[in-house]
Design a protein around this motif. Structure first.
Motif, mmCIF file in Angstrom:
data_model
loop_
_atom_site.group_PDB
_atom_site.id
_atom_site.type_symbol
_atom_site.label_atom_id
_atom_site.label_comp_id
_atom_site.label_asym_id
_atom_site.label_seq_id
_atom_site.Cartn_x
_atom_site.Cartn_y
_atom_site.Cartn_z
ATOM 1 N N ARG A 128 40.535 31.979 31.966
ATOM 2 C CA ARG A 128 41.427 32.818 33.007
ATOM 3 C C ARG A 128 42.106 34.060 32.385
ATOM 4 N NH1 ARG A 128 39.916 30.469 37.671
ATOM 5 N NH2 ARG A 128 39.467 28.240 37.835
ATOM 6 N N GLY A 129 42.118 34.935 33.280
ATOM 7 C CA GLY A 129 42.968 36.038 32.786
ATOM 8 C C GLY A 129 44.707 35.705 33.083
ATOM 9 N N ILE A 130 45.567 36.322 32.173
ATOM 10 C CA ILE A 130 47.173 35.925 32.481
ATOM 11 C C ILE A 130 47.472 36.281 33.924
ATOM 12 C CG2 ILE A 130 47.823 37.855 31.432
ATOM 13 C CD1 ILE A 130 50.138 36.378 30.164
ATOM 14 N N GLU A 131 48.088 35.261 34.428
ATOM 15 C CA GLU A 131 48.562 35.645 35.882
ATOM 16 C C GLU A 131 47.504 36.090 36.778
ATOM 17 O OE1 GLU A 131 51.698 38.608 35.165
ATOM 18 O OE2 GLU A 131 53.118 37.215 34.610
ATOM 19 N N ARG A 132 46.291 35.490 36.432
ATOM 20 C CA ARG A 132 45.182 35.998 37.521
ATOM 21 C C ARG A 132 44.666 37.330 37.481
ATOM 22 N NH1 ARG A 132 43.416 31.115 39.952
ATOM 23 N NH2 ARG A 132 45.241 29.419 40.132
ATOM 24 N N ARG A 133 45.192 37.888 36.424
ATOM 25 C CA ARG A 133 44.639 39.370 36.489
ATOM 26 C C ARG A 133 43.105 39.612 35.704
ATOM 27 N NH1 ARG A 133 49.771 41.915 33.191
ATOM 28 N NH2 ARG A 133 51.536 41.121 34.810
ATOM 29 N N LEU A 140 30.314 35.478 34.189
ATOM 30 C CA LEU A 140 31.577 36.268 34.310
ATOM 31 C C LEU A 140 31.978 36.527 35.599
ATOM 32 C CD1 LEU A 140 30.517 38.841 31.405
ATOM 33 C CD2 LEU A 140 31.288 36.521 31.297
ATOM 34 N N MET A 141 33.387 36.486 36.082
ATOM 35 C CA MET A 141 33.968 36.808 37.214
ATOM 36 C C MET A 141 34.915 38.059 36.807
ATOM 37 S SD MET A 141 31.789 34.837 38.711
ATOM 38 C CE MET A 141 32.456 35.281 40.295
ATOM 39 N N ASP A 142 35.494 38.428 37.931
ATOM 40 C CA ASP A 142 36.488 39.527 37.590
ATOM 41 C C ASP A 142 37.716 38.953 36.600
ATOM 42 O OD1 ASP A 142 35.057 41.395 38.992
ATOM 43 O OD2 ASP A 142 36.304 41.392 40.632
ATOM 44 N N ASN A 143 38.375 37.738 36.958
ATOM 45 C CA ASN A 143 39.331 37.384 36.466
ATOM 46 C C ASN A 143 39.461 36.080 35.723
ATOM 47 O OD1 ASN A 143 39.235 35.492 38.541
ATOM 48 N ND2 ASN A 143 41.237 35.795 39.398
ATOM 49 N N HIS A 144 38.058 35.600 35.587
ATOM 50 C CA HIS A 144 37.780 34.551 34.585
ATOM 51 C C HIS A 144 36.415 34.386 34.374
ATOM 52 C CE1 HIS A 144 36.470 32.813 38.745
ATOM 53 N NE2 HIS A 144 35.991 31.935 37.887
ATOM 54 N N PHE A 145 36.046 33.439 33.226
ATOM 55 C CA PHE A 145 34.464 33.306 33.164
ATOM 56 C C PHE A 145 34.352 31.847 32.492
ATOM 57 C CE2 PHE A 145 36.493 34.973 29.181
ATOM 58 C CZ PHE A 145 36.068 33.838 28.086
ATOM 59 N N HIS A 146 33.232 31.486 32.828
ATOM 60 C CA HIS A 146 32.716 29.970 32.363
ATOM 61 C C HIS A 146 31.877 30.088 31.334
ATOM 62 C CE1 HIS A 146 34.215 27.748 36.026
ATOM 63 N NE2 HIS A 146 34.163 28.882 36.428
ATOM 64 N N LEU A 184 45.926 39.237 27.442
ATOM 65 C CA LEU A 184 45.053 39.487 28.334
ATOM 66 C C LEU A 184 44.648 38.140 28.976
ATOM 67 C CD1 LEU A 184 42.797 41.351 29.780
ATOM 68 C CD2 LEU A 184 41.278 40.804 28.115
ATOM 69 N N PHE A 185 44.556 37.051 28.329
ATOM 70 C CA PHE A 185 44.173 35.637 28.963
ATOM 71 C C PHE A 185 45.440 34.661 28.922
ATOM 72 C CE2 PHE A 185 40.533 37.387 26.466
ATOM 73 C CZ PHE A 185 39.586 37.178 27.480
ATOM 74 N N GLN A 186 45.146 33.682 29.595
ATOM 75 C CA GLN A 186 46.167 32.638 29.760
ATOM 76 C C GLN A 186 46.261 32.180 28.174
ATOM 77 O OE1 GLN A 186 45.375 29.756 32.437
ATOM 78 N NE2 GLN A 186 45.911 30.800 34.473
#
Length: 327
Positions: free
Chosen positions: A19-24, A56-62, A97-99
């Motif tokens: 996930r992106g840091i702070e859900r960014r 791929l999603m906007d603020n995270h990926f699996h 960029l990432f958590q």
């Protein structure tokens, strides 16, 4: 409270969530996504890592990955660092960029592999990035479109997944697509992402055990914990041809017979032991073993499971193979 260490064992299936840091957002546009998938494909091929599913999603990926000789931590460091540097340069930003800590869940394959593939590939539909299955079939930022033949990603193991739905590709794709569509009604399965179901199971004579890092039954949990408690040998891998020769001697079969399909008694069992030892114990990638034994990647996966069963049920075989590999 200290964090538990990640489980990083060759040949194991991992559901990775970043996930992106702070859900960014971590992907601002399709150029970001193209850059990321190109890097992912290169790393899969360079490291012998298998990818079974991705989205791929906007603020995270699996990612659904099966590790080979390269540790998951090394693979993810190269993937995340490379994307973060490229992303920051393109968009004129600085900082993380990432958590700090991505999530990785070790998964038992046979009960969960297809459920995880379906769950991951339905992410764009659940999130509203696409409106229906027809759009999902063409959505370029998940492995579903690759399985449907509408996109390519080097390193994604399409044959392994489709072979579970049929022998002919067109029929297999149709059955796979229906399987994915049937999953829409199941909604968000929190047990596949780290919540909900308590990953547990009892083993004969032992109480139930729990480990949030593992998705699987009690016997699987105990086996993983056993592997973690036994340090792996440090040094270069035993060459695959030498491993095959030693197991052939142990099983009293011709080593050449292990390199081809045959119904000779004992050969199928020996091939299964080769697959288990080479992937789980030695850290070879399933793709490399498949090429050597002239098997499909899906066949190697099934053979690894059979080999594990053979070795688990016969202590004499375990002791014999340990002595042969040490010699």
């Amino acid at each position: 409270m200290p964090r538990t260490a990640r489980i990083d064992i060759p040949g194991i299936l991992h559901h990775v969530i970043v996930r992106g840091i702070e859900r960014r957002v971590v992907f601002m546009d399709n150029s970001d996504r193209e850059s990321f998938t190109a890097r992912l494909a290169r790393l899969l091929e360079q490291t012998g890592t298998d990818c079974l599913a991705w989205a791929l999603m906007d603020n995270h990926f699996h990612l659904l990955l099966r590790t080979g000789p390269t540790k998951l931590a090394t693979f993810m460091r190269r993937l995340l660092t490379g994307h973060a540097v490229t992303f920051n340069l393109r968009h004129g930003r600085v900082g993380h960029l990432f958590q700090n800590r991505y999530k990785s869940i070790v998964c038992e394959e046979e009960p969960y592999l297809l459920a995880l593939v379906r769950y991951i590939h339905l992410n764009p539909l659940r999130a509203g990035a696409v409106g229906d299955m027809e759009e999902l079939d063409r959505y370029p930022w998940s492995g579903h479109a690759v399985l449907m033949g509408n996109r390519e990603l080097a390193g994604q193991q399409t044959e392994e997944i489709l072979s579970r739905f049929g022998c002919k590709k067109a029929k297999a794709r149709h059955a796979y697509r229906q399987f994915v569509a049937d999953g829409i009604a199941l909604g968000k399965r929190s047990e596949l992402t780290g919540g909900g179901l308590r990953r547990s199971g009892s083993v004969a004579g032992k109480p139930e055990s729990f480990d949030e890092r593992i998705l699987g039954g009690g016997e699987f949990i105990e086996r993983i914990r056993g592997e973690l408690s036994e340090p792996r040998p440090v040094g270069s891998l035993l060459p695959l041809d030498e491993l095959i020769n030693r197991i052939a001697v142990m099983c009293n079969v011709d080593s050449d017979a292990l390199l081809r399909r045959t119904r000779v008694a004992g050969v199928a069992e020996a091939r299964s032991i080769v697959c288990f030892v080479s992937v789980r114990e030695m850290g070879y990638s399933g793709a490399e073993v498949a090429r050597t034994l002239k098997m499909s990647r899906a066949g190697v996966t099934l053979a690894v499971a059979r080999g594990a069963g053979l070795l688990a049920s016969d202590s004499a075989i375990r002791d014999n193979i340990a002595s042969k590999l040490a010699g």
